[in-house]
Design a protein around this motif. Structure first.
Motif, PDB file in Angstrom:
ATOM      1  N   VAL A 157     -24.700  -0.156   5.186  1.00 54.80           N
ATOM      2  CA  VAL A 157     -24.358  -0.302   6.570  1.00 54.80           C
ATOM      3  C   VAL A 157     -23.614   0.823   7.018  1.00 54.80           C
ATOM      4  O   VAL A 157     -23.770   1.437   8.237  1.00 54.80           O
ATOM      5  CB  VAL A 157     -23.973  -1.309   6.841  1.00 54.80           C
ATOM      6  N   VAL A 158     -22.516   1.292   6.384  1.00 49.90           N
ATOM      7  CA  VAL A 158     -21.670   2.446   6.760  1.00 49.90           C
ATOM      8  C   VAL A 158     -22.679   3.889   6.846  1.00 49.90           C
ATOM      9  O   VAL A 158     -22.336   4.546   7.577  1.00 49.90           O
ATOM     10  CB  VAL A 158     -20.647   2.752   5.694  1.00 49.90           C
ATOM     11  N   GLY A 159     -23.554   3.792   5.934  1.00 49.82           N
ATOM     12  CA  GLY A 159     -24.254   5.127   5.780  1.00 49.82           C
ATOM     13  C   GLY A 159     -25.173   4.873   7.166  1.00 49.82           C
ATOM     14  O   GLY A 159     -25.183   6.142   7.812  1.00 49.82           O
ATOM     15  N   ILE A 160     -25.552   4.123   7.524  1.00 48.46           N
ATOM     16  CA  ILE A 160     -26.380   4.122   8.788  1.00 48.46           C
ATOM     17  C   ILE A 160     -25.616   4.495  10.164  1.00 48.46           C
ATOM     18  O   ILE A 160     -25.839   5.261  10.713  1.00 48.46           O
ATOM     19  CB  ILE A 160     -27.070   2.582   8.849  1.00 48.46           C
ATOM     20  N   ALA A 161     -24.468   3.943  10.105  1.00 49.42           N
ATOM     21  CA  ALA A 161     -23.621   4.236  11.093  1.00 49.42           C
ATOM     22  C   ALA A 161     -23.152   5.791  11.195  1.00 49.42           C
ATOM     23  O   ALA A 161     -23.046   6.252  12.040  1.00 49.42           O
ATOM     24  CB  ALA A 161     -21.999   3.366  11.047  1.00 49.42           C
ATOM     25  N   VAL A 162     -22.779   6.170   9.746  1.00 50.60           N
ATOM     26  CA  VAL A 162     -22.557   7.661   9.685  1.00 50.60           C
ATOM     27  C   VAL A 162     -23.584   8.555  10.077  1.00 50.60           C
ATOM     28  O   VAL A 162     -23.397   9.609  11.019  1.00 50.60           O
ATOM     29  CB  VAL A 162     -22.230   7.891   8.556  1.00 50.60           C
ATOM     30  N   TRP A 163     -24.690   8.107   9.860  1.00 46.44           N
ATOM     31  CA  TRP A 163     -26.057   8.828  10.303  1.00 46.44           C
ATOM     32  C   TRP A 163     -26.106   8.868  11.752  1.00 46.44           C
ATOM     33  O   TRP A 163     -26.444   9.803  12.474  1.00 46.44           O
ATOM     34  CB  TRP A 163     -27.300   8.295   9.584  1.00 46.44           C
ATOM     35  N   VAL A 164     -26.043   7.773  12.539  1.00 46.49           N
ATOM     36  CA  VAL A 164     -26.155   7.739  14.051  1.00 46.49           C
ATOM     37  C   VAL A 164     -24.843   8.512  14.323  1.00 46.49           C
ATOM     38  O   VAL A 164     -25.314   9.205  15.475  1.00 46.49           O
ATOM     39  CB  VAL A 164     -25.955   6.234  14.210  1.00 46.49           C
ATOM     40  N   LEU A 165     -23.719   8.675  14.119  1.00 48.98           N
ATOM     41  CA  LEU A 165     -22.772   9.608  14.390  1.00 48.98           C
ATOM     42  C   LEU A 165     -23.113  11.224  14.390  1.00 48.98           C
ATOM     43  O   LEU A 165     -23.201  11.649  15.496  1.00 48.98           O
ATOM     44  CB  LEU A 165     -21.617   9.039  13.649  1.00 48.98           C
ATOM     45  N   GLY A 166     -23.598  11.114  13.304  1.00 45.33           N
ATOM     46  CA  GLY A 166     -24.145  12.457  13.076  1.00 45.33           C
ATOM     47  C   GLY A 166     -25.246  12.935  14.215  1.00 45.33           C
ATOM     48  O   GLY A 166     -25.204  13.931  14.654  1.00 45.33           O
ATOM     49  N   MET A 167     -26.284  12.187  14.239  1.00 45.65           N
ATOM     50  CA  MET A 167     -27.417  12.252  15.278  1.00 45.65           C
ATOM     51  C   MET A 167     -26.932  12.397  16.797  1.00 45.65           C
ATOM     52  O   MET A 167     -27.093  13.460  17.408  1.00 45.65           O
ATOM     53  CB  MET A 167     -28.209  11.349  15.020  1.00 45.65           C
ATOM     54  N   VAL A 168     -25.931  11.620  16.998  1.00 49.44           N
ATOM     55  CA  VAL A 168     -25.471  11.555  18.360  1.00 49.44           C
ATOM     56  C   VAL A 168     -24.728  13.019  18.529  1.00 49.44           C
ATOM     57  O   VAL A 168     -24.685  13.735  19.730  1.00 49.44           O
ATOM     58  CB  VAL A 168     -24.353  10.565  18.677  1.00 49.44           C
ATOM     59  N   VAL A 169     -23.922  13.688  17.638  1.00 50.66           N
ATOM     60  CA  VAL A 169     -23.294  14.806  17.874  1.00 50.66           C
ATOM     61  C   VAL A 169     -23.975  15.854  17.852  1.00 50.66           C
ATOM     62  O   VAL A 169     -24.041  16.786  18.554  1.00 50.66           O
ATOM     63  CB  VAL A 169     -22.007  14.989  16.434  1.00 50.66           C
ATOM     64  N   GLU A 170     -25.019  16.113  16.987  1.00 53.92           N
ATOM     65  CA  GLU A 170     -25.822  16.932  16.828  1.00 53.92           C
ATOM     66  C   GLU A 170     -26.920  17.123  18.085  1.00 53.92           C
ATOM     67  O   GLU A 170     -27.045  18.191  18.670  1.00 53.92           O
ATOM     68  CB  GLU A 170     -26.864  16.966  15.513  1.00 53.92           C
ATOM     69  N   ILE A 171     -27.512  16.072  18.523  1.00 55.05           N
ATOM     70  CA  ILE A 171     -28.151  15.947  19.863  1.00 55.05           C
ATOM     71  C   ILE A 171     -27.452  16.543  21.128  1.00 55.05           C
ATOM     72  O   ILE A 171     -27.802  17.091  21.911  1.00 55.05           O
ATOM     73  CB  ILE A 171     -28.962  14.579  19.935  1.00 55.05           C
ATOM     74  N   THR A 172     -26.222  15.951  21.227  1.00 52.83           N
ATOM     75  CA  THR A 172     -25.407  16.489  22.257  1.00 52.83           C
ATOM     76  C   THR A 172     -24.916  17.813  22.148  1.00 52.83           C
ATOM     77  O   THR A 172     -24.964  18.343  23.213  1.00 52.83           O
ATOM     78  CB  THR A 172     -23.861  15.398  22.294  1.00 52.83           C
ATOM     79  N   ALA A 173     -24.792  18.288  20.907  1.00 53.18           N
ATOM     80  CA  ALA A 173     -24.087  19.566  20.781  1.00 53.18           C
ATOM     81  C   ALA A 173     -25.413  20.563  21.208  1.00 53.18           C
ATOM     82  O   ALA A 173     -25.250  21.313  21.971  1.00 53.18           O
ATOM     83  CB  ALA A 173     -23.665  20.036  19.469  1.00 53.18           C
TER      84      ALA A 173
END
Length: 292
Positions: free
Chosen positions: A168-184
């Protein structure tokens, strides 16, 4: 044979050897398909696809299918591993979804960028030499294999475990990374599309908090994938640690940040605003406080 050709041959051999070693280690305790470890088949397929697509690309001397081939390899091999695993479980489906969603987004982004620009000038010299051009395709096979190794090993592992708190922590970390990368990426694309920004460097949005926020997001994505995979790794399968470590090394020491920093220094080095931006803005990990 020129020194560049010899160096390319060495790089090809090293990439194939590294892929073979990771395939051997990660295959310990994984499912078999026709007597062959599933993870080893996945690694072999990742390299084979690159070589197959290199042939017509070399004949046409084009790199336009390079990025999309890498993305489609992530997708195709991940789906194949999921379907061939004898007992696909929730973890396998989650890992496959994480890779497919990431690859679809990245592949579309790179494909559009290359076709808008009319090509990638990094390949101009390489396309004239078959061995040097093959090198980049084989290296892409290594990139796909090593980056996806944690997910593919876990998906093909004979060990099974229910989704727990670490996943569950891994999924949350992955979502954070996706949001940051897509936004950037979106912020930089919009910045470069504005004619008023011609010849300028971006320092707004996430780029005011990190000089390479997209790479930070990329690293976080693969840390998340590894955390989801980790609970079912055993013995030699822990070679899967190479997945996030390889991404970190690649982006911070090899072809990511160093090359872009050099390019930026050539373009804006010595300018007061650029030097001030470099001084106050972290290279990778975004600052949490608002920039001054």
């Amino acid at each position: 044979m020129t020194s560049a050709t010899r160096a390319s041959l060495v790089a090809i051999v090293v990439a194939l050897a590294l892929g073979g070693l990771v395939a051997w280690a990660g295959s310990q305790g994984t499912a078999l398909v026709a007597g062959i470890p599933l993870f080893a088949l996945a690694v072999a397929a990742a390299f084979a696809v690159q070589v197959i697509v290199w042939i017509p690309s070399q004949l046409a001397r084009t790199e336009k299918f390079f990025d999309i081939t890498g993305s489609l390899t992530f997708i195709g091999v991940s789906v194949a591993v999921l379907l061939l695993a004898p007992a696909a479980d929730a973890r396998g489906w989650v890992l496959a979804a994480m890779i497919v969603l990431w690859a679809v987004r990245l592949g579309a982004f790179l494909f559009v960028r290359v076709h808008r620009s009319g090509g990638d000038d990094r390949f101009d010299d390489l396309k004239t030499n078959p061995v040097r051009f093959l090198r980049v395709w084989v290296l892409q096979g290594a990139w796909v294999s090593l980056t996806a190794s944690a997910a593919w090993i876990a998906m093909s592992s004979e060990t099974r475990a229910p989704i727990g708190w670490l996943a569950v922590v891994g999924i949350a970390v992955w979502v954070l990374g996706m949001v940051v990368e897509i936004t950037a990426d979106a912020q930089k694309t919009a910045f470069k599309a504005d004619p008023a920004n011609e010849g300028r460097f971006i320092r707004s949005g996430l780029w005011s908090r990190s000089r390479h926020p997209n790479y930070f997001g990329e690293i976080v994505i693969w840390l998340g994938v590894f955390l989801v995979a980790a609970p079912v790794l055993t013995g030699w399968q822990w070679v899967a640690l190479i997945s996030p470590l390889f991404v970190i090394l690649l982006l911070t020491r090899v072809s990511g940040i160093p090359l872009l920093e050099q390019k930026a220094d050539r373009a804006w080095g010595g300018q007061d605003d650029y030097e001030a931006y470099k001084k106050r803005t972290p290279t990778l990990i975004p600052r949490l406080s608002s920039p001054a």
